[in-house]
Design a protein around this motif. Structure first.
Motif, PDB file in Angstrom:
ATOM      1  N   ILE A 133       0.839  -1.193   0.000  1.00 22.27           N
ATOM      2  CA  ILE A 133       0.000   0.000   0.000  1.00 22.27           C
ATOM      3  C   ILE A 133       0.878   1.249   0.000  1.00 22.27           C
ATOM      4  CG2 ILE A 133      -1.947  -1.142   1.130  1.00 22.27           C
ATOM      5  CD1 ILE A 133      -1.109   0.261   3.734  1.00 22.27           C
ATOM      6  N   VAL A 134       0.348   2.323  -0.581  1.00 25.00           N
ATOM      7  CA  VAL A 134       1.063   3.597  -0.651  1.00 25.00           C
ATOM      8  C   VAL A 134       0.320   4.601   0.235  1.00 25.00           C
ATOM      9  CG1 VAL A 134       1.901   5.429  -2.148  1.00 25.00           C
ATOM     10  CG2 VAL A 134       1.779   3.075  -3.007  1.00 25.00           C
ATOM     11  N   PRO A 135       0.873   4.958   1.381  1.00 28.54           N
ATOM     12  CA  PRO A 135       0.187   5.864   2.307  1.00 28.54           C
ATOM     13  C   PRO A 135      -0.198   7.202   1.697  1.00 28.54           C
ATOM     14  CG  PRO A 135       2.023   4.787   3.407  1.00 28.54           C
ATOM     15  CD  PRO A 135       2.136   4.445   1.953  1.00 28.54           C
ATOM     16  N   SER A 136       0.669   7.779   0.856  1.00 26.57           N
ATOM     17  CA  SER A 136       0.364   9.088   0.281  1.00 26.57           C
ATOM     18  C   SER A 136      -0.803   9.021  -0.706  1.00 26.57           C
ATOM     19  CB  SER A 136       1.598   9.656  -0.423  1.00 26.57           C
ATOM     20  OG  SER A 136       2.022   8.812  -1.477  1.00 26.57           O
ATOM     21  N   TYR A 137      -1.136   7.820  -1.168  1.00 30.49           N
ATOM     22  CA  TYR A 137      -2.302   7.615  -2.012  1.00 30.49           C
ATOM     23  C   TYR A 137      -3.428   6.968  -1.207  1.00 30.49           C
ATOM     24  CZ  TYR A 137       0.100   8.897  -6.329  1.00 30.49           C
ATOM     25  OH  TYR A 137       0.748   9.592  -7.320  1.00 30.49           O
ATOM     26  N   PHE A 138      -3.469   7.319   0.086  1.00 32.77           N
ATOM     27  CA  PHE A 138      -4.529   6.891   0.995  1.00 32.77           C
ATOM     28  C   PHE A 138      -4.654   5.367   1.024  1.00 32.77           C
ATOM     29  CE2 PHE A 138      -5.272  11.251  -0.046  1.00 32.77           C
ATOM     30  CZ  PHE A 138      -5.691  11.828   1.150  1.00 32.77           C
ATOM     31  N   ASN A 139      -3.464   4.742   1.182  1.00 41.02           N
ATOM     32  CA  ASN A 139      -3.354   3.289   1.336  1.00 41.02           C
ATOM     33  C   ASN A 139      -3.883   2.508   0.133  1.00 41.02           C
ATOM     34  OD1 ASN A 139      -2.166   3.589   3.874  1.00 41.02           O
ATOM     35  ND2 ASN A 139      -4.165   3.681   4.875  1.00 41.02           N
ATOM     36  N   GLU A 140      -3.660   3.061  -1.032  1.00 40.67           N
ATOM     37  CA  GLU A 140      -4.024   2.377  -2.274  1.00 40.67           C
ATOM     38  C   GLU A 140      -3.160   1.127  -2.449  1.00 40.67           C
ATOM     39  OE1 GLU A 140      -5.997   2.297  -6.190  1.00 40.67           O
ATOM     40  OE2 GLU A 140      -6.363   3.414  -4.345  1.00 40.67           O
ATOM     41  N   PRO A 141      -3.754  -0.052  -2.702  1.00 40.53           N
ATOM     42  CA  PRO A 141      -2.951  -1.249  -2.959  1.00 40.53           C
ATOM     43  C   PRO A 141      -2.412  -1.243  -4.392  1.00 40.53           C
ATOM     44  CG  PRO A 141      -5.275  -1.784  -3.039  1.00 40.53           C
ATOM     45  CD  PRO A 141      -5.197  -0.343  -2.639  1.00 40.53           C
ATOM     46  N   VAL A 142      -1.126  -1.470  -4.522  1.00 42.09           N
ATOM     47  CA  VAL A 142      -0.485  -1.452  -5.836  1.00 42.09           C
ATOM     48  C   VAL A 142       0.478  -2.627  -5.951  1.00 42.09           C
ATOM     49  CG1 VAL A 142      -0.616   1.079  -5.981  1.00 42.09           C
ATOM     50  CG2 VAL A 142       1.461  -0.009  -5.097  1.00 42.09           C
ATOM     51  N   MET A 143       0.870  -2.914  -7.179  1.00 50.59           N
ATOM     52  CA  MET A 143       1.947  -3.862  -7.437  1.00 50.59           C
ATOM     53  C   MET A 143       3.017  -3.154  -8.263  1.00 50.59           C
ATOM     54  SD  MET A 143       0.374  -7.649  -8.219  1.00 50.59           S
ATOM     55  CE  MET A 143       2.061  -8.308  -8.320  1.00 50.59           C
ATOM     56  N   MET A 144       4.263  -3.581  -8.064  1.00 47.40           N
ATOM     57  CA  MET A 144       5.371  -3.005  -8.807  1.00 47.40           C
ATOM     58  C   MET A 144       5.774  -3.963  -9.920  1.00 47.40           C
ATOM     59  SD  MET A 144       9.005  -1.577  -7.264  1.00 47.40           S
ATOM     60  CE  MET A 144       8.136  -0.639  -5.993  1.00 47.40           C
ATOM     61  N   PHE A 145       5.965  -3.400 -11.100  1.00 46.56           N
ATOM     62  CA  PHE A 145       6.285  -4.204 -12.270  1.00 46.56           C
ATOM     63  C   PHE A 145       7.609  -3.777 -12.889  1.00 46.56           C
ATOM     64  CE2 PHE A 145       1.771  -4.612 -11.702  1.00 46.56           C
ATOM     65  CZ  PHE A 145       1.525  -5.949 -12.004  1.00 46.56           C
ATOM     66  N   HIS A 146       8.221  -4.724 -13.609  1.00 48.48           N
ATOM     67  CA  HIS A 146       9.556  -4.507 -14.178  1.00 48.48           C
ATOM     68  C   HIS A 146       9.586  -5.137 -15.564  1.00 48.48           C
ATOM     69  CE1 HIS A 146      14.142  -5.512 -13.921  1.00 48.48           C
ATOM     70  NE2 HIS A 146      13.942  -4.376 -14.566  1.00 48.48           N
ATOM     71  N   GLN A 147      10.094  -4.383 -16.523  1.00 52.86           N
ATOM     72  CA  GLN A 147      10.224  -4.906 -17.881  1.00 52.86           C
ATOM     73  C   GLN A 147      11.689  -4.912 -18.303  1.00 52.86           C
ATOM     74  OE1 GLN A 147       9.713  -3.108 -21.993  1.00 52.86           O
ATOM     75  NE2 GLN A 147       7.602  -3.491 -21.404  1.00 52.86           N
ATOM     76  N   THR A 148      12.145  -6.059 -18.790  1.00 55.25           N
ATOM     77  CA  THR A 148      13.550  -6.191 -19.182  1.00 55.25           C
ATOM     78  C   THR A 148      13.730  -6.689 -20.607  1.00 55.25           C
ATOM     79  OG1 THR A 148      13.666  -8.477 -18.342  1.00 55.25           O
ATOM     80  CG2 THR A 148      14.255  -6.701 -16.809  1.00 55.25           C
ATOM     81  N   SER A 149      12.708  -7.240 -21.204  1.00 54.06           N
ATOM     82  CA  SER A 149      12.855  -7.886 -22.514  1.00 54.06           C
ATOM     83  C   SER A 149      12.019  -7.236 -23.600  1.00 54.06           C
ATOM     84  CB  SER A 149      12.475  -9.371 -22.394  1.00 54.06           C
ATOM     85  OG  SER A 149      13.273 -10.018 -21.429  1.00 54.06           O
ATOM     86  N   GLY A 150      11.640  -5.999 -23.404  1.00 55.90           N
ATOM     87  CA  GLY A 150      10.837  -5.317 -24.402  1.00 55.90           C
ATOM     88  C   GLY A 150       9.365  -5.656 -24.286  1.00 55.90           C
ATOM     89  N   PHE A 151       8.562  -5.050 -25.135  1.00 52.61           N
ATOM     90  CA  PHE A 151       7.125  -5.235 -25.089  1.00 52.61           C
ATOM     91  C   PHE A 151       6.730  -6.555 -25.740  1.00 52.61           C
ATOM     92  CE2 PHE A 151       7.700  -0.826 -24.232  1.00 52.61           C
ATOM     93  CZ  PHE A 151       6.630  -0.468 -23.418  1.00 52.61           C
ATOM     94  N   SER A 152       5.592  -7.069 -25.302  1.00 54.22           N
ATOM     95  CA  SER A 152       5.125  -8.349 -25.815  1.00 54.22           C
ATOM     96  C   SER A 152       4.813  -8.258 -27.309  1.00 54.22           C
ATOM     97  CB  SER A 152       3.875  -8.799 -25.056  1.00 54.22           C
ATOM     98  OG  SER A 152       2.773  -7.970 -25.376  1.00 54.22           O
ATOM     99  N   LYS A 153       4.875  -9.384 -27.980  1.00 59.68           N
ATOM    100  CA  LYS A 153       4.581  -9.440 -29.407  1.00 59.68           C
ATOM    101  C   LYS A 153       3.172  -8.945 -29.688  1.00 59.68           C
ATOM    102  CE  LYS A 153       4.390 -12.652 -33.329  1.00 59.68           C
ATOM    103  NZ  LYS A 153       4.577 -14.073 -33.764  1.00 59.68           N
ATOM    104  N   GLN A 154       2.202  -9.341 -28.846  1.00 65.47           N
ATOM    105  CA  GLN A 154       0.824  -8.933 -29.048  1.00 65.47           C
ATOM    106  C   GLN A 154       0.658  -7.427 -28.890  1.00 65.47           C
ATOM    107  OE1 GLN A 154      -1.789 -11.051 -30.073  1.00 65.47           O
ATOM    108  NE2 GLN A 154      -2.615  -9.008 -30.483  1.00 65.47           N
ATOM    109  N   ALA A 155       1.319  -6.862 -27.870  1.00 64.28           N
ATOM    110  CA  ALA A 155       1.224  -5.420 -27.651  1.00 64.28           C
ATOM    111  C   ALA A 155       1.788  -4.648 -28.842  1.00 64.28           C
ATOM    112  CB  ALA A 155       1.954  -5.033 -26.373  1.00 64.28           C
ATOM    113  N   LEU A 156       2.908  -5.112 -29.387  1.00 61.75           N
ATOM    114  CA  LEU A 156       3.519  -4.438 -30.528  1.00 61.75           C
ATOM    115  C   LEU A 156       2.653  -4.552 -31.773  1.00 61.75           C
ATOM    116  CD1 LEU A 156       7.261  -5.471 -30.007  1.00 61.75           C
ATOM    117  CD2 LEU A 156       6.215  -3.234 -29.583  1.00 61.75           C
TER     118      LEU A 156
END
Length: 250
Positions: A198-221
């Motif tokens: 949760i992020v307190p400054s966003y009033f305890n909004e639940p979030v997930m952190m994501f990471h991209q290392t291999s470029g965008f997916s074939k479908q997205a492109l």
């Protein structure tokens, strides 16, 4: 695409570098106004989705054409670790992890930063995803905006030669689905995906952190290609183009 609406992409590269441009001031103000409208419609009074890094970030705006000019419907911002370092500012996502005490995430981000520094890789943090609250009432248009966001997000980073990206996804708005579709994975420490927080400054909004290392997916492109004409017709405000007078400044 919604045939009733004509769109225009506007990209502001580090307003700090060309703040004297009235065009820069206008669209920067539009970006801030959109974020305030969007976040204040979804969070209690006190939410503050603007900070110092807004002046040195890249702002991506998707606007609709009106008789009075361009009106922003959607926006987000990107900032690289390298750009923050030039201005002696902490990398925002690392600073967030430290400030709220999510130790495993902090270690994971720090590992990414150190590796990218060592290997000469360009690392970006993308945040402040916003859609105009009135626009959200139109489900068809909102879905169109999300589709265009795929093109804008993927084509920008391809064009900018970004190597890795970190971002946060609000679970309330099901952003995790969008990130997974784009080709991100939950950020991991020692190959173990890290949980939501949760992020307190966003009033305890639940979030997930994501990471991209291999470029965008074939479908997205593949999906992004539908909007190549829109991307090619984008308006870019940066120090080079403004100095070369390729863009008329009012």
């Amino acid at each position: 695409m919604n045939t009733k609406t004509k769109f225009k992409i506007v990209i502001i590269e580090s307003a700090y570098d060309h703040w004297d441009s009235k065009l820069t001031q206008k669209y920067f103000s539009d970006a801030v106004s959109l974020k305030l409208r969007g976040y204040k419609a979804e969070y209690p009074y006190g939410i503050l989705p603007v900070d110092t890094t807004d002046f040195i970030s890249t702002h991506h705006l998707l606007c609709k054409e009106t008789d009075l000019g361009l009106y922003p419907l959607m926006a987000y911002k990107s900032i690289t670790y390298q750009k923050a370092a030039i201005h002696n500012l902490p990398f925002p996502i690392l600073n967030l992890a430290k400030s709220i005490g999510i130790n495993k995430h902090e270690v994971a981000i720090n590992n990414i930063v150190l590796r990218c520094e060592s290997d000469g890789l360009k690392l970006s943090y993308d945040s402040s995803w916003t859609i105009d609250p009135e626009t959200r009432k139109d489900r068809e248009l909102t879905q169109t905006l999300r589709n265009i966001m795929t093109a804008l997000h993927s084509l920008y980073h391809h064009n900018a030669k970004t190597d890795e990206i970190i971002s946060l996804g609000s679970l309330r708005f099901k952003m995790e689905r969008l990130f997974l579709y784009w080709g991100y994975n939950p950020i991991a420490l020692e190959s173990k995906p890290l949980d939501q927080f949760i992020v307190p400054s966003y009033f305890n909004e639940p979030v997930m952190m994501f990471h991209q290392t291999s470029g965008f997916s074939k479908q997205a492109l593949e999906d992004a290609r539908v909007y190549m004409n829109l991307w090619d017709d984008r308006l870019v405000l940066d120090i080079t183009q403004l100095q070369d007078k390729q863009i008329k400044v009012a």
